[in-house]
Design an enzyme around this catalytic site. Structure first.
Site, short mmCIF file in Angstrom:
data_model
loop_
_atom_site.label_atom_id
_atom_site.label_comp_id
_atom_site.label_asym_id
_atom_site.label_seq_id
_atom_site.Cartn_x
_atom_site.Cartn_y
_atom_site.Cartn_z
CD GLU A 193 26.02 48.01 1.82
OE1 GLU A 193 25.64 48.99 1.17
OE2 GLU A 193 26.54 48.10 2.94
CE1 TYR A 253 23.74 56.05 6.19
CE2 TYR A 253 22.65 58.18 6.14
CZ TYR A 253 23.74 57.39 5.84
OH TYR A 253 24.83 57.94 5.21
CG ASP A 265 29.74 47.16 8.27
OD1 ASP A 265 28.54 47.11 7.96
OD2 ASP A 265 30.51 48.06 7.87
N GLY A 295 26.39 45.80 4.53
CA GLY A 295 27.49 44.84 4.59
C GLY A 295 28.18 44.79 3.24
#
Lengths: 419, 419
Positions: free
Chosen positions: B244, B295, B141, B188
């Site tokens: 996201e 992922y 992140d 994120g």
């Protein structure tokens, strides 16, 4: 003797290596002093007389083309119907071919394109127009008849196997307190080839993917959920790979919630992973993550298979050689002579044997319980993902991909509505 | 003098390079004759006294660990609360540390882990137990305070930029008759770092991604759809990258809209990309595709950044050096001294400066119209995806990833319910 020009067109969904085929076509034709025109946006460009003069591209650009994903001249999803139903279009094609002295037509695509190339060759014969038509194989779906595999598939297969292996390491690390089930949605409307390729990610019986769902087997929700629970109980987590085309026993697509039709009239899919993830969450109460790689799986040139890349080039080169020999209405296909060591060669087969057929996975490639691949599937698939296709990177950390100049050939005919 | 053992634990979501940090920790400690124990499944393993003896792993295994994604010892998402609220757990940690002569605690994670490492060090001091605690940075992140970047981010950023560039070539080739808009969902939740990294995919004003949506800016649907139409009108197609975590002006997550139950009462898993794709389809009537890499973006070691990989190793090595020097309650962070040429070094900063802070993107990194990155963002991000981290492949075409033996250390304490 003037031998005329060659027209190359890309058709249908593009791949990580279809441009490698294009580059090989151009290279081989240049070596033989044949000019290659490319249709802009596939057959549409041929109909619209939107042709690209590839002789305006530098040798360096063509070298870079060989490792650039996507479709450098544009592709399209226009399927021509029968000679009767689409007569005007077929005749227009011949008119454009005649106007630009096109004597060789190389159509790079799947089943539909093989069919179109065959029909164009039939009409040319009927019109006494000297034309050699070659279908050049391509599709990530690996569902073309006769050929051992389809250029584009091996690279998508490699992306799939590598990604599933990597994501599984992530899931395994987190499963104690977080995601226990991970669902990966693979392309494949009617044939489970890409889902099967995920099986290469691991060899151990408990290795990921522990469950693969194939469109060749009816989706049985109770059996699926029971299998997920069994795997999680034993391994601690579970990776599921599902083909986008899995169906219930009555033929309904599991993904049908998404709805929609594409221009071929196919149902637009894409919701299998989210659906399965939702069922696992609701019925088993397990934390679940899912991925829909979508175009990433077919455009990932950065993880392309060397086998696939070489085959993509080989069919392009062979297509030009066949065309110049006057081998009409054929397709250069890949013939496997040995699994181990892996040996293959290119042979010409009549388009009539390829057109409109669809190759499903042999029943012997799917495990009895329906949740995995067999040793024969592994023997078949393994060589296809072998080797890393070379790729230059820039100092910015990105692969060096080329954008061609795509200079248009001057039009000679009145405008035509391709519809 | 016996110097005691070192405990290494991984925390939170794993990355493509967190094991590179682990390998560097083990290497450096071995060189200094310090034994490294690893906690199984992160802090949970420390609480449960589930420790792994890394001295049982061969040098070859540790070398392979340096290029294996995931978390080799397991990680977890257990966040310890304040010293008061979680007193029993903190005391249990010290009990386990004492039982295994652990004098160095290296906690490899994000904000929360820095906070935990800090509190453990405070309690050890209060109990007069000689312990050196080091927070080791990690997170895709990129939201840790102080450090210039976080190991794990650069590789996820590279996956993002490369994937967006490749998928864009696919979309561009098909746009004439097929997909016009492609939506990519980046991780994120609160900070748009990964979405921003997608901006590296192209430099030209019309290059993909033409639209990036950041959680730092309120999502305005009308403005978004107008921009999509504008781009499609001009370029012919449009690639959208959405974080996201994007939110409406009132703070509702856009992703929450997709969720809920279907007519069967089944959970519908939403997501930002599927939502945006639906809006584009319904409101603009354009054919749309979307991807949720999930992922894949954080585990894709096959496309890891060399910069990131080196930094992941550097923080691991520095953490051991700081620990052995007795530099307590610090984190080795990455300090940038120059953008071009890119220069960086490692420095120790107090954990108190890192713990529980969250670094958002500077306002100056987002373009005025909110749909792209600025030149300063590009200057910052560019070096982080540079270089291809070396990776050995097997003859089967797959990367060679290691599974460690993970041999447990004999337990010395009564069982304990970690909760």
């Amino acid at each position: 003797m003037r031998q005329g020009n060659l027209l190359y067109a890309q058709s249908g969904g593009v791949t990580a290596v279809i441009n490698a085929t294009a580059a090989a076509v151009i290279d081989e034709a240049r070596a033989r002093k044949v000019k290659v025109l490319a249709a802009r946006n596939g057959i549409l460009g041929a109909l619209r007389e939107e042709l690209i003069d590839t002789s305006r591209e530098s040798p360096a650009a063509i070298r870079a083309l060989a490792h650039t994903p996507g479709g450098a001249f544009g592709s399209c999803r226009l399927k021509l119907k029968s000679l009767e139903a689409d007569r005007a279009r077929y005749e227009r094609l011949l008119e454009v071919f005649r106007a630009h002295d096109i004597r060789y037509f190389l159509y790079n695509g799947g089943n539909d394109s093989a069919d179109t190339a065959l029909k164009v060759s039939q009409l040319a014969k009927a019109f006494d127009y000297p034309l050699t038509c070659i279908g050049v194989p391509k599709t990530v779906d690996n569902d073309l008849a006769v050929t051992d595999t389809c250029p584009g598939f091996g690279s998508a297969a490699k992306f799939t196997a590598v990604s599933v292996r990597e994501a599984a390491l992530d899931v395994a690390a987190m499963a104690e307190t977080s995601t226990k089930v991970f669902v990966y949605e693979a392309m494949g409307r009617h044939a489970g080839w890409l889902a099967a390729a995920a099986g290469l990610a691991g060899e151990d019986p408990d290795a990921a993917p522990q469950i693969i769902l194939f469109p060749e087997r009816a989706y049985d929700e109770a059996a699926f959920l029971a299998q997920v629970r069994k795997v999680v109980d034993k391994v601690g987590w579970c990776v599921v790979v599902a083909s986008e085309g899995i169906q219930h026993a009555d033929g309904r697509f599991v993904a049908d919630a998404g709805g929609g039709k594409d221009s071929f009239g196919h149902t637009q899919l894409g919701g299998v992973a989210s659906y399965l993830a939702g069922r696992v969450k609701d019925q088993l109460g397990m934390k679940v993550h899912w991925t829909l790689p979508d175009y990433l799986q077919r455009s990932a040139r950065h993880i392309a298979s060397e086998t696939d890349w070489k085959q993509a080039q080989a069919v392009g080169k062979a297509a030009v050689q066949m065309a110049l020999k006057g081998d009409n209405a054929v397709m250069p296909v890949i013939v496997r002579s040995s699994d181990l060591p892996y040996r293959w060669k290119i042979e010409a087969v009549p388009l009539s044997k390829v057109a409109n057929h669809e190759k499903k996975m042999p029943a012997g490639f799917i495990r009895k319980d329906g949740f995995g691949i067999t040793a024969s599937a592994r023997r078949y698939l393994q060589p296809l993902i072998r080797g890393q296709a070379p790729l230059p990177y820039g100092s910015n950390g990105l692969p060096v991909y080329v954008t061609l100049k795509n200079i248009a050939v001057k039009q000679k005919l009145p405008a035509w509505d391709a519809g």
